[in-house]
Design a protein around this motif. Sequence first.
Motif, PDB file in Angstrom:
ATOM      1  N   ALA A  11       0.859  -1.180   0.000  1.00  0.00           N
ATOM      2  CA  ALA A  11       0.000   0.000   0.000  1.00  0.00           C
ATOM      3  C   ALA A  11       0.894   1.229   0.000  1.00  0.00           C
ATOM      4  O   ALA A  11       2.017   1.185   0.490  1.00  0.00           O
ATOM      5  CB  ALA A  11      -0.894  -0.015   1.236  1.00  0.00           C
ATOM      6  N   VAL A  12       0.413   2.314  -0.561  1.00  0.00           N
ATOM      7  CA  VAL A  12       1.229   3.523  -0.615  1.00  0.00           C
ATOM      8  C   VAL A  12       1.483   4.029   0.795  1.00  0.00           C
ATOM      9  O   VAL A  12       0.543   4.251   1.562  1.00  0.00           O
ATOM     10  CB  VAL A  12       0.525   4.606  -1.448  1.00  0.00           C
ATOM     11  N   PRO A  13       2.754   4.203   1.211  1.00  0.00           N
ATOM     12  CA  PRO A  13       3.047   4.689   2.564  1.00  0.00           C
ATOM     13  C   PRO A  13       2.517   6.102   2.768  1.00  0.00           C
ATOM     14  O   PRO A  13       2.388   6.878   1.818  1.00  0.00           O
ATOM     15  CB  PRO A  13       4.578   4.658   2.631  1.00  0.00           C
ATOM     16  N   MET A 180      15.796  12.445   0.668  1.00  0.00           N
ATOM     17  CA  MET A 180      15.516  11.876   1.985  1.00  0.00           C
ATOM     18  C   MET A 180      15.496  10.352   1.882  1.00  0.00           C
ATOM     19  O   MET A 180      14.799   9.792   1.024  1.00  0.00           O
ATOM     20  CB  MET A 180      14.182  12.401   2.518  1.00  0.00           C
ATOM     21  N   THR A 181      16.256   9.683   2.756  1.00  0.00           N
ATOM     22  CA  THR A 181      16.343   8.228   2.732  1.00  0.00           C
ATOM     23  C   THR A 181      15.694   7.617   3.970  1.00  0.00           C
ATOM     24  O   THR A 181      15.437   8.304   4.962  1.00  0.00           O
ATOM     25  CB  THR A 181      17.812   7.770   2.673  1.00  0.00           C
ATOM     26  N   ARG A 182      15.434   6.303   3.866  1.00  0.00           N
ATOM     27  CA  ARG A 182      14.852   5.522   4.968  1.00  0.00           C
ATOM     28  C   ARG A 182      13.542   6.137   5.468  1.00  0.00           C
ATOM     29  O   ARG A 182      13.277   6.162   6.678  1.00  0.00           O
ATOM     30  CB  ARG A 182      15.851   5.382   6.111  1.00  0.00           C
ATOM     31  N   CYS A 183      12.764   6.645   4.543  1.00  0.00           N
ATOM     32  CA  CYS A 183      11.493   7.267   4.932  1.00  0.00           C
ATOM     33  C   CYS A 183      10.555   6.258   5.588  1.00  0.00           C
ATOM     34  O   CYS A 183       9.685   6.636   6.383  1.00  0.00           O
ATOM     35  CB  CYS A 183      10.821   7.885   3.708  1.00  0.00           C
ATOM     36  N   ASP A 184      10.723   4.969   5.269  1.00  0.00           N
ATOM     37  CA  ASP A 184       9.857   3.941   5.854  1.00  0.00           C
ATOM     38  C   ASP A 184      10.196   3.651   7.308  1.00  0.00           C
ATOM     39  O   ASP A 184       9.381   3.053   8.028  1.00  0.00           O
ATOM     40  CB  ASP A 184       9.945   2.649   5.034  1.00  0.00           C
ATOM     41  N   ASP A 185      11.389   4.056   7.763  1.00  0.00           N
ATOM     42  CA  ASP A 185      11.814   3.756   9.134  1.00  0.00           C
ATOM     43  C   ASP A 185      11.526   4.891  10.115  1.00  0.00           C
ATOM     44  O   ASP A 185      11.682   4.703  11.323  1.00  0.00           O
ATOM     45  CB  ASP A 185      13.325   3.464   9.170  1.00  0.00           C
ATOM     46  N   GLY A 186      11.166   6.053   9.604  1.00  0.00           N
ATOM     47  CA  GLY A 186      11.001   7.215  10.472  1.00  0.00           C
ATOM     48  C   GLY A 186       9.570   7.431  10.925  1.00  0.00           C
ATOM     49  O   GLY A 186       8.626   6.859  10.383  1.00  0.00           O
ATOM     50  N   ARG A 187       9.434   8.262  11.926  1.00  0.00           N
ATOM     51  CA  ARG A 187       8.111   8.671  12.413  1.00  0.00           C
ATOM     52  C   ARG A 187       7.690   9.962  11.708  1.00  0.00           C
ATOM     53  O   ARG A 187       8.514  10.652  11.105  1.00  0.00           O
ATOM     54  CB  ARG A 187       8.140   8.868  13.924  1.00  0.00           C
ATOM     55  N   GLU A 188       6.422  10.279  11.844  1.00  0.00           N
ATOM     56  CA  GLU A 188       5.902  11.445  11.124  1.00  0.00           C
ATOM     57  C   GLU A 188       6.577  12.729  11.595  1.00  0.00           C
ATOM     58  O   GLU A 188       6.881  13.604  10.795  1.00  0.00           O
ATOM     59  CB  GLU A 188       4.388  11.554  11.282  1.00  0.00           C
ATOM     60  N   TRP A 189       6.844  12.858  12.903  1.00  0.00           N
ATOM     61  CA  TRP A 189       7.474  14.081  13.386  1.00  0.00           C
ATOM     62  C   TRP A 189       8.904  14.209  12.846  1.00  0.00           C
ATOM     63  O   TRP A 189       9.374  15.320  12.580  1.00  0.00           O
ATOM     64  CB  TRP A 189       7.466  14.140  14.920  1.00  0.00           C
ATOM     65  N   GLN A 190       9.603  13.070  12.665  1.00  0.00           N
ATOM     66  CA  GLN A 190      10.937  13.109  12.076  1.00  0.00           C
ATOM     67  C   GLN A 190      10.867  13.516  10.607  1.00  0.00           C
ATOM     68  O   GLN A 190      11.707  14.279  10.120  1.00  0.00           O
ATOM     69  CB  GLN A 190      11.602  11.740  12.218  1.00  0.00           C
ATOM     70  N   PHE A 191       9.865  12.996   9.907  1.00  0.00           N
ATOM     71  CA  PHE A 191       9.674  13.360   8.503  1.00  0.00           C
ATOM     72  C   PHE A 191       9.452  14.861   8.368  1.00  0.00           C
ATOM     73  O   PHE A 191      10.112  15.534   7.564  1.00  0.00           O
ATOM     74  CB  PHE A 191       8.478  12.586   7.941  1.00  0.00           C
ATOM     75  N   ARG A 192       8.528  15.401   9.149  1.00  0.00           N
ATOM     76  CA  ARG A 192       8.205  16.828   9.032  1.00  0.00           C
ATOM     77  C   ARG A 192       9.374  17.710   9.469  1.00  0.00           C
ATOM     78  O   ARG A 192       9.634  18.754   8.884  1.00  0.00           O
ATOM     79  CB  ARG A 192       6.944  17.147   9.833  1.00  0.00           C
ATOM     80  N   ARG A 193      10.105  17.288  10.498  1.00  0.00           N
ATOM     81  CA  ARG A 193      11.281  18.048  10.929  1.00  0.00           C
ATOM     82  C   ARG A 193      12.333  18.099   9.828  1.00  0.00           C
ATOM     83  O   ARG A 193      12.881  19.170   9.520  1.00  0.00           O
ATOM     84  CB  ARG A 193      11.882  17.400  12.172  1.00  0.00           C
ATOM     85  N   THR A 194      12.617  16.947   9.214  1.00  0.00           N
ATOM     86  CA  THR A 194      13.639  16.906   8.172  1.00  0.00           C
ATOM     87  C   THR A 194      13.204  17.701   6.949  1.00  0.00           C
ATOM     88  O   THR A 194      14.014  18.401   6.338  1.00  0.00           O
ATOM     89  CB  THR A 194      13.947  15.447   7.780  1.00  0.00           C
ATOM     90  N   LEU A 216      11.957  11.888  -2.112  1.00  0.00           N
ATOM     91  CA  LEU A 216      11.708  10.935  -1.035  1.00  0.00           C
ATOM     92  C   LEU A 216      12.009   9.526  -1.522  1.00  0.00           C
ATOM     93  O   LEU A 216      11.623   9.154  -2.634  1.00  0.00           O
ATOM     94  CB  LEU A 216      10.246  11.014  -0.579  1.00  0.00           C
ATOM     95  N   THR A 217      12.688   8.732  -0.684  1.00  0.00           N
ATOM     96  CA  THR A 217      13.043   7.373  -1.094  1.00  0.00           C
ATOM     97  C   THR A 217      12.985   6.396   0.069  1.00  0.00           C
ATOM     98  O   THR A 217      13.116   6.778   1.236  1.00  0.00           O
ATOM     99  CB  THR A 217      14.477   7.309  -1.673  1.00  0.00           C
TER     100      THR A 217
END
Length: 265
Positions: A11-13, A180-194, A216-217
């Motif tokens: 499913a689309v992350p 951005m790498t390892r997007c599947d391993d991070g939390r949403e707050w880490q994604f938005r911060r980065t 994004l990758t």
Amino acid sequence: MAATGPYAQYAVPWWWALRYSLPLHFAPTKPHLNKAKAFFDKTSYTVGAPRRIYFPRSQREDGVKPLPEIVVMGRPNVGKSSIVKSMVSEETKVIIGKRRGTTKLAHFYLIGSRFFLIDVPGYERDDDCMGNSILREVIQRRPTVKCVLFLVDIRAGVNDVDQKRIRHLEKYHVPYTFVMTRCDDGREWQFRRTVDQLKELSNSSWNFRAYKEILLTSANLGVGVEELRAYCAARAGYFPTIPLQTATEDLLSAMPLRSTDTCIP
């Protein structure tokens, strides 16, 4: 919305769905994605070089037209080699490992006889370390480098060492794009911060060579890999119909000089 391409089984992350909210989203068409995949399916490993004198002959000798180059750089263990492995053909030799510093040389991959993809060692805080020395050999005063893919782990974000290397790219007028790498391993707050950090860096008045796209990758899921292949080919000079963002320095150099402008000797 169903996923397509190599990640059709997933499913689309949630983070992939947010790519449309990013500024200046890179959006190649399906024919561009297919053509880029055909380029990368014909990848051949050329050489692992510790110094410029060992680079492929076409890239270091006068009288031979050099090929464009796309460089993959980032901190150790940020996922550089994993991203490279996910883009190239399965038969292509790519050295990866879970330990920091697995990549020791500048590895040249010839993509469909059209351009080189270069995987360099991770940079460190110490300027005199081997990885930083090889990185300087690759990017300094080499017009064949058309773009640096500056990889940032979503979980770690941007730190002072990253910013120091960005200043290094600016000093030598090397264009770069944030990935951005390892997007599947991070939390949403880490994604938005980065994302916020990268937006601030790419829009900074001091970062003239930063392209505005943010890619994004996830090498584990294969998400974003198709788009990254197409982006590399586009920055290497192919796919002229895909709209690409221009760095601030290029915009300034293209502006006509007005009579009211002052030329500083």
